[in-house]
Design a protein around this motif. Structure first.
Motif, PDB file in Angstrom:
ATOM      1  N   LYS A   1      41.880  37.613  36.970  1.00 23.33           N
ATOM      2  CA  LYS A   1      43.262  38.053  37.183  1.00 23.33           C
ATOM      3  C   LYS A   1      43.951  38.390  35.862  1.00 23.33           C
ATOM      4  O   LYS A   1      44.742  39.341  35.790  1.00 23.33           O
ATOM      5  CB  LYS A   1      44.038  36.992  37.964  1.00 23.33           C
TER       6      LYS A   1
ATOM      7  N   ASP B   1      47.456  48.190  43.121  1.00 21.54           N
ATOM      8  CA  ASP B   1      47.414  46.771  43.466  1.00 21.54           C
ATOM      9  C   ASP B   1      46.566  46.515  44.718  1.00 21.54           C
ATOM     10  O   ASP B   1      45.827  45.528  44.789  1.00 21.54           O
ATOM     11  CB  ASP B   1      48.826  46.219  43.673  1.00 21.54           C
TER      12      ASP B   1
ATOM     13  N   GLU C   1      43.224  44.237  44.445  1.00 17.97           N
ATOM     14  CA  GLU C   1      43.065  43.029  45.271  1.00 17.97           C
ATOM     15  C   GLU C   1      41.780  43.100  46.090  1.00 17.97           C
ATOM     16  O   GLU C   1      41.050  42.102  46.192  1.00 17.97           O
ATOM     17  CB  GLU C   1      44.275  42.850  46.187  1.00 17.97           C
TER      18      GLU C   1
ATOM     19  N   TYR D   1      38.962  42.421  43.764  1.00 18.59           N
ATOM     20  CA  TYR D   1      38.958  40.989  43.428  1.00 18.59           C
ATOM     21  C   TYR D   1      38.323  40.186  44.566  1.00 18.59           C
ATOM     22  O   TYR D   1      37.485  39.306  44.327  1.00 18.59           O
ATOM     23  CB  TYR D   1      40.387  40.513  43.162  1.00 18.59           C
ATOM     24  N   GLN D   2      38.693  40.475  45.798  1.00 16.75           N
ATOM     25  CA  GLN D   2      38.144  39.745  46.945  1.00 16.75           C
ATOM     26  C   GLN D   2      36.629  39.936  47.044  1.00 16.75           C
ATOM     27  O   GLN D   2      35.901  38.991  47.363  1.00 16.75           O
ATOM     28  CB  GLN D   2      38.834  40.181  48.247  1.00 16.75           C
TER      29      GLN D   2
END
Length: 181
Positions: free
Chosen positions: A9, A102, A106, A109-110
């Motif tokens: 992050k 974003d 995300e 990231y997941q």
């Protein structure tokens, strides 16, 4: 002990901050780019990283970390373009662009969280040069998928390859920036 979620992050925040500044300076000029052009831009970034690694020095002030950040941001732009398609009229506002950035950051990231669970932090034992090679391999795979018009028999699509490139670039940045600070 290192915390992959937190480090990931942190790197993504750095990349987003750069994206936001460039969005301010240039607007959404990237919206004109077609997917093959974005893949080629990723190729240029990865090829420069490999060249710097092999030569042991860079002639241009920006080093590998800046190029890995470029891979993250161009990869996310690619994911956005896959959804929206190129726009020669630049109808995307800065707010819309950041919202889409974003969204795909995300999702990427997941994906990392799921893969990192299954691979048990294997990326930490890898060399930065391996991330570069894997990114280049993913680029060549993406170019082949583009040549096939997206008609693959068993392979993941362009989006999955972009996400993998982003994740490898983030891992490299964790090692280059976060762990060295």
């Amino acid at each position: 002990m290192a915390n992959t979620d937190q480090e990931f992050k942190q790197v993504m925040q750095m990349c987003r901050a750069l994206f936001e500044k460039k969005l301010h300076d240039y607007g959404p000029a990237w919206r004109i780019l077609r997917i093959p052009s974005l893949t080629d831009q990723l190729y240029i970034k990865a090829k420069r990283i490999r060249s710097i690694n092999e030569k042991g020095a860079a002639e241009i002030h920006e080093g590998s970390a800046a190029e890995f950040m470029g891979i993250v941001n161009y990869g996310l732009i690619g994911l956005i373009q896959l959804e929206l398609k190129p726009d020669v009229d630049f109808n995307t506002t800065e707010e819309e662009a950041l919202k889409l950035y974003d969204k795909y950051a995300e999702a990427t990231y997941q994906l990392m969280v799921k893969k990192n669970h299954d691979y048990d932090e294997a990326w930490r034992g890898m060399r930065i040069s391996s991330y570069t090679d894997l990114i280049l391999m993913k680029i060549y795979r993406t170019k082949q998928i583009e040549e096939l018009g997206g008609n693959t028999l068993v392979s993941e699509g362009i989006d999955a390859n972009y996400q993998d490139m982003i994740n490898y670039a983030v891992f490299a940045l964790i090692k280059l920036v976060i762990e060295k600070s």
